[in-house]
Design a protein around this motif. Structure first.
Motif, PDB file in Angstrom:
ATOM      1  N   PRO A 315       0.821  -1.213   0.000  1.00  0.00           N
ATOM      2  CA  PRO A 315       0.000   0.000   0.000  1.00  0.00           C
ATOM      3  C   PRO A 315       0.855   1.264   0.000  1.00  0.00           C
ATOM      4  O   PRO A 315       0.315   2.374  -0.054  1.00  0.00           O
ATOM      5  N   ALA A 316       2.182   1.107   0.056  1.00  0.00           N
ATOM      6  CA  ALA A 316       3.090   2.247   0.254  1.00  0.00           C
ATOM      7  C   ALA A 316       3.711   2.759  -1.036  1.00  0.00           C
ATOM      8  O   ALA A 316       4.530   3.689  -0.998  1.00  0.00           O
ATOM      9  N   PHE A 317       3.349   2.199  -2.176  1.00  0.00           N
ATOM     10  CA  PHE A 317       4.051   2.520  -3.414  1.00  0.00           C
ATOM     11  C   PHE A 317       3.656   3.870  -4.007  1.00  0.00           C
ATOM     12  O   PHE A 317       2.483   4.119  -4.291  1.00  0.00           O
ATOM     13  N   ILE A 318       4.645   4.736  -4.207  1.00  0.00           N
ATOM     14  CA  ILE A 318       4.581   5.756  -5.250  1.00  0.00           C
ATOM     15  C   ILE A 318       4.857   5.005  -6.553  1.00  0.00           C
ATOM     16  O   ILE A 318       5.690   4.101  -6.591  1.00  0.00           O
ATOM     17  N   TRP A 319       4.188   5.386  -7.608  1.00  0.00           N
ATOM     18  CA  TRP A 319       4.294   4.602  -8.852  1.00  0.00           C
ATOM     19  C   TRP A 319       4.393   5.582 -10.012  1.00  0.00           C
ATOM     20  O   TRP A 319       3.531   6.454 -10.180  1.00  0.00           O
TER      21      TRP A 319
END
Length: 648
Positions: A315-319
């Protein structure tokens, strides 16, 4: 009288060295054809796959669920296996590499007490159930199997027929996800959640080949992987607030991405600059990033003609993403997934830029990248490669981040495209990759993060140490303090010398590209590489394979003396090391001009000394062997005449 005495002494000195050239023992053994490289119907003496070359294949369908709360994986796998070998198979072998993470695994028991990079958790291991194996379309199912450490033997009631017979193997599996996964997979807890880096996450087919039959070496530590090629369809079910990135193509973006994210992805596919799919400000807010607000979502992926798949979920991804331009005109996409802790222009803010540049460079210089995406994932892993996806250290920055990103993407060529046996020959992927990384780093952004591989003499202290080991040392046997040299740097230096010193760019590039093209999606051996390079470049290199790759000696070509002789100069050379080399000599004249003199390696066939007549009417000011210092000659002091020019 004094002049006469000097002349007489000089006459005797020159006579002695001239006579020695004819009287010495030969080095015939050093130049003999190296190794067991004779051709057969499976592997040609020219280095090509033989006219009856065969290779088995495995297609995978996997459904897997991530239980975030309990840090568990559970799933079902179905493998469609094709036996293209000339013999029937009564059983097959599979890798169960999660079994490495137990107290009694061979890998655990062969790890030093003080630990090392490959120390892993010990509370995991597979729970395998519902095994079913059927050969052909009408075979009767068998559930018989034996699990031993990280290998699983599955038996059939009827053998898989030779020359194209098929079988289906299926089973259920589950296991505890390691936190520390031998620096290749695992978990990383950050402020916005946990990053799950999933690799070696499913039962995988062992390679059956014409060299060793079943390649059943256990999964211990440094030895990596050797896998069959095939097509993969895998479905990953995760909590609704997770983002999943994986090897290959995302098949159902409409199910797992918002309409805004799909629009951003489309924009990224046309952009040379990165486009955010999920911005830093959106991380941690599922109402902005997720198409549903509870339960689970299933992400579906597919990749063709690959040897493995890996994925990351968090849930922590910058993408973010940008397009990749390939030589054929085809497009791919560079993507990066990373937490806020890794963001910034000195960190993963440039990850997609690095990824795009890396893939484009290797595609233009060597062989076109085959996969639809190239994904860089920040994790608690120093650096590990899988087809179309890397895990790189989340704290890496600047040159360190460029280096690990470029290196791991370079592995898509070795061993993802050219499928050598990493568990036995680490140098055929790590060394070859380190070599191509040098040129990628030289090119990127005008040399912003230029490599130092060409400064070979910086490694002389290791090359002369008593604890050094041969390149050919198996990775699981090599001292971990030597692994960086025997698997990475020394073989890379070997290729650098071939390209920059022995063969030249055109001959080397023709041969190296031929090796990639011939063995793309196949299983080459060291002999296949050696034979290809020799046959395409047109150079017998047994002396080099024997001494540099399979020996432990060093290069020490010496200029022992320079004498006036018949109006010219006599150069007295010797090979004081164990590795012969062609000799490149720069002659600088008193009038400021210079020239290069090149002597072939065959001068050392007759022994370890050679005399060369430098025919010139000019006064010589300086003579230097290998002025570019491409070769890691261990004693530079005997490379220069007069010695007053030598600088350490």
């Amino acid at each position: 009288m004094k002049i006469i005495k000097i002349s007489v002494l000089l006459f005797f000195a020159i006579s002695t060295v001239l006579y020695a050239q004819e009287a010495q023992e030969t080095n015939q053994e050093l130049f003999k054809f190296f190794g067991d490289r004779e051709g057969n119907e499976f592997r040609s003496a020219s280095g090509k796959p033989g006219h009856n070359y065969w290779q088995n294949s495995a297609d995978y369908k996997i459904d897997v669920t991530l239980d975030e709360e309990n840090e568990m994986i559970s799933g079902k796998i179905t493998i469609d296996y094709t036996n293209n070998s000339p013999e029937d198979l009564e059983f097959v072998w599979l890798h169960l590499e999660q079994n490495r993470f137990t107290e009694t695994s061979r890998g655990t028991l062969t790890t030093p007490i003080q630990g090392n990079r490959y120390t892993g958790d010990m509370d995991g291991g597979y729970d395998i159930s519902n095994v079913k194996a059927v050969s052909g379309r009408r075979g009767t199912p068998s559930s018989k199997h034996i699990i031993n450490d990280t290998r699983m033997q599955v038996f059939f009631n009827e053998p898989i027929e030779a020359n194209g017979g098929t079988a289906t193997i299926s089973m259920n599996f589950k296991y505890q996800i390691p936190v520390k996964g031998m620096d290749r997979m695992g978990q990383l807890k950050v402020d916005d959640g946990t990053i799950f880096a999933m690799a070696q996450w499913y039962p995988r087919m062992v390679v059956f080949d014409d060299i060793r039959g079943w390649n059943i070496e256990p999964y211990l530590s440094a030895g990596e992987f050797y896998l069959e090629y095939g097509d993969f369809e895998y479905n990953v079910t995760v909590p609704y607030n997770h983002i999943v990135v994986g090897s290959g193509e995302l098949l159902n973006p409409g199910d797992v991405l918002t309409s805004e994210q799909q629009s951003r992805m489309d924009k990224a596919s046309k952009s040379d600059e990165r486009v955010y799919i999920i911005t830093p400000d959106e991380v941690g807010d599922p109402s902005k990033t997720r198409p549903k607000q509870s339960g689970n979502l299933t992400w579906k992926f597919k990749i063709e003609n690959a040897r493995d798949v890996a994925w990351g979920s968090s849930p922590a991804f910058i993408w973010d993403a940008a397009k990749i331009d390939l030589p054929s005109g085809r497009k791919a996409m560079a993507q990066s997934a990373y937490p806020k802790e890794s963001d910034g222009e000195d960190g993963y803010g440039r990850s997609t830029e690095y990824s795009k540049a890396s893939i484009e460079h290797y595609s233009n210089m060597w062989y076109e990248y085959p996969y639809p995406n190239a994904v860089n994932v920040a994790a608690d892993i120093g650096g590990m490669e899988y087809p179309g996806l890397n895990f790189c250290g989340y704290q890496s920055k600047n040159k360190s981040l460029w280096g690990v990103t470029d290196h791991e993407f370079g592995h898509n060529w070795f061993p993802m495209i050219v499928g050598s046996n990493e568990r036995l020959y680490a140098w055929m992927d790590e060394g070859f990759n380190t070599f191509i990384n040098f040129y990628s780093s030289e090119e990127f952004n005008g040399g912003e993060f230029a490599d130092d591989l060409d400064e070979t003499r910086a490694y002389v202290s290791w090359l002369t140490s008593e604890t050094r080991e041969k390149i050919a040392t198996y990775p699981d046997v090599a001292n971990t303090r030597n692994l960086g040299m025997v698997a990475y740097m020394k073989p890379a230096m070997g290729l650098l010398m071939l390209r920059e010193y022995i063969l030249g760019h055109e001959r080397f590039d023709n041969a190296f590209k031929a090796y990639i093209e011939r063995w793309a999606y196949k299983h080459p051996t060291p002999g296949d590489f050696f034979n290809t390079i020799e046959n395409v470049a047109g150079e017998s290199l047994s002396w080099f394979w024997r001494t540099w790759f399979y020996g432990n000696g060093n290069i020490d070509i010496a200029l022992d003396g320079v004498y006036p002789y018949q109006g010219s100069y006599l150069l007295v050379l010797s090979n004081k090391g164990e590795v012969p080399m062609p000799v490149k000599i720069k002659v600088t004249y008193a009038d400021g001009t210079d020239e290069m003199v090149e002597l072939p390696v065959e001068i050392w066939q007759r022994g370890d000394s050679w005399n060369h007549l430098l025919s010139t009417g000019k006064e010589v000011e300086k003579i230097e062997i290998d002025p570019s210092k491409i070769t890691p000659d261990i004693n530079g002091s005997n490379d220069v005449w007069p010695s007053t020019y030598y600088k350490d």
